[in-house]
Design a protein around this motif. Structure first.
Motif, PDB file in Angstrom:
ATOM      1  N   ARG A  53      38.570  31.201  38.657  1.00 63.06           N
ATOM      2  CA  ARG A  53      38.340  32.043  37.480  1.00 63.06           C
ATOM      3  C   ARG A  53      37.780  31.226  36.311  1.00 63.06           C
ATOM      4  N   ARG A  91      34.262  32.012  34.483  1.00 61.63           N
ATOM      5  CA  ARG A  91      34.242  32.219  33.032  1.00 61.63           C
ATOM      6  C   ARG A  91      33.252  31.276  32.347  1.00 61.63           C
ATOM      7  N   SER A 115      47.755  30.695  35.390  1.00 65.18           N
ATOM      8  CA  SER A 115      46.746  31.765  35.566  1.00 65.18           C
ATOM      9  C   SER A 115      47.273  33.174  35.364  1.00 65.18           C
TER      10      SER A 115
END
Length: 335
Positions: free
Chosen positions: A38, A42, A207
């Motif tokens: 992630r 991002r 996370s």
């Protein structure tokens, strides 16, 4: 990037660390290092770069742990479930692991200086042979170090680990090293990959996910679990301090639960030993009930014999596991 980071904490970090260390500190911390992919999405990075950033964060976190007197760290590096990811990603992770273990072997003098023992927990047979050999060399090279410990869970899930521990006990029975009646919760714990380590005091997952994903299920039944929303590559010293503070706030209840479990285990073992002794006396007592003194003597004798059997079995199991790593090292030297 080095596995062992040198460098001091800044002044504010030092002050905060000293305040934390005035309270009960975890000696063993486990990390589910989640969020690399992630983080890469991002920041418009390749997945592999996200995983690289995750390794760099591990090295930095180990430095913080050293300054906080946390002597043992266990990390979830690669789950057996991760083999289900795309071939490109799995191959990339294997290549990254090869690079990092190769770098670790280049740093053996630094590892010796700091007394770092590297253990790799999991089924190495699932990995490419060249990576197996590198891992074996790292494990054997640092085996005698005893100042701090890094356990890397690679090709690992907890259910697989527990299943393997059951197989090891079955092997012990087949080899007549132990009896079926010797099998217990305590013995299963000794047959886990993590048998050389105390159970984690604190488990941290980053996370924002709030599940254990088949990581250390057996070992963390009485640990403090902290789930933090930060992605792993963005993890900070202050995130770690926050998790330790959560551990300190819950320390008394955690210790009470551990003590109660330990007492319960001892009681169960005593009851199992008494049942075995009663059965033995019934078959060898010519139909006469044994008096209290004879029962107590028989119990002490049985307990001593059981403990001796178990220790012989655990030595044989250790030899089998050590031989696996030693044989891989020998193959690497001959190659």
């Amino acid at each position: 990037m080095s596995w062992i980071r040198e460098g001091e904490l800044n002044l504010l970090e030092k002050i905060s660390a000293n305040v934390l260390k005035a309270g009960p500190m975890p000696k063993h911390v486990a990390f589910i290092m989640d969020g690399n992919r992630r983080f890469a999405r991002r920041n418009n990075m390749e997945r592999q770069e996200g995983h690289m950033q995750g390794f760099n964060k591990l090295a930095e976190t180990l430095r913080w742990c050293k300054h906080l007197n946390i002597q043992e760290v266990t990390v979830y590096a690669f789950s057996i479930e991760n083999f289900k990811r795309t071939k490109d990603e799995v191959d990339g992770l294997m290549e990254l692991a090869k690079q990092k273990f190769e770098r670790l072997l280049e740093e053996r003098d630094n590892l010796k200086k700091h007394g770092v023992c590297i253990r790799v927990l999991g089924d190495l047979n699932m990995l490419p042979l060249d990576l197996q050999k590198m891992i074996a060399k790292a494990v054997v090279t640092t085996r005698a170090h005893n100042k701090c410990f890094l356990n890397v869970c690679f090709a690992y899930t907890s259910r697989y680990e527990i299943t393997n521990a059951v197989r090891e006990m079955a092997w012990g029975v087949e080899q007549s090293l132990i009896k079926a009646s010797d099998v217990s919760e305590a013995l299963l714990s000794e047959c886990l990959y993590s048998n050389n380590s105390p159970n984690p005091d604190l488990l941290i997952r980053t996370s924002g996910e709030v599940r254990l994903s088949d990581f250390l299920l057996w070992q963390t039944s009485h640990s403090c679990l902290v789930f933090q929303s930060v992605l792993w590559p963005e993890y900070s010293f202050w995130n770690l301090c926050e998790a330790i503070l959560q551990y300190q706030l819950n320390y008394k209840s955690i210790q009470k639960a551990r003590d109660l479990h330990r007492e319960h285990q001892a009681l169960l073992q005593l009851e199992a030993d008494r049942a075995c002794v009663a059965e033995h006396l019934q078959h060898h007592g010519n139909g006469k009930p044994a008096d209290a003194q004879r029962r107590q003597e028989a119990l002490l004798h049985y307990t001593a014999c059981r403990e001796e059997r178990v220790q012989d079995f655990l030595r044989a199991l250790k030899h089998k596991r050590d031989s696996f790593f030693n044989d891989l090292c020998s193959e690497a030297v001959l190659a």
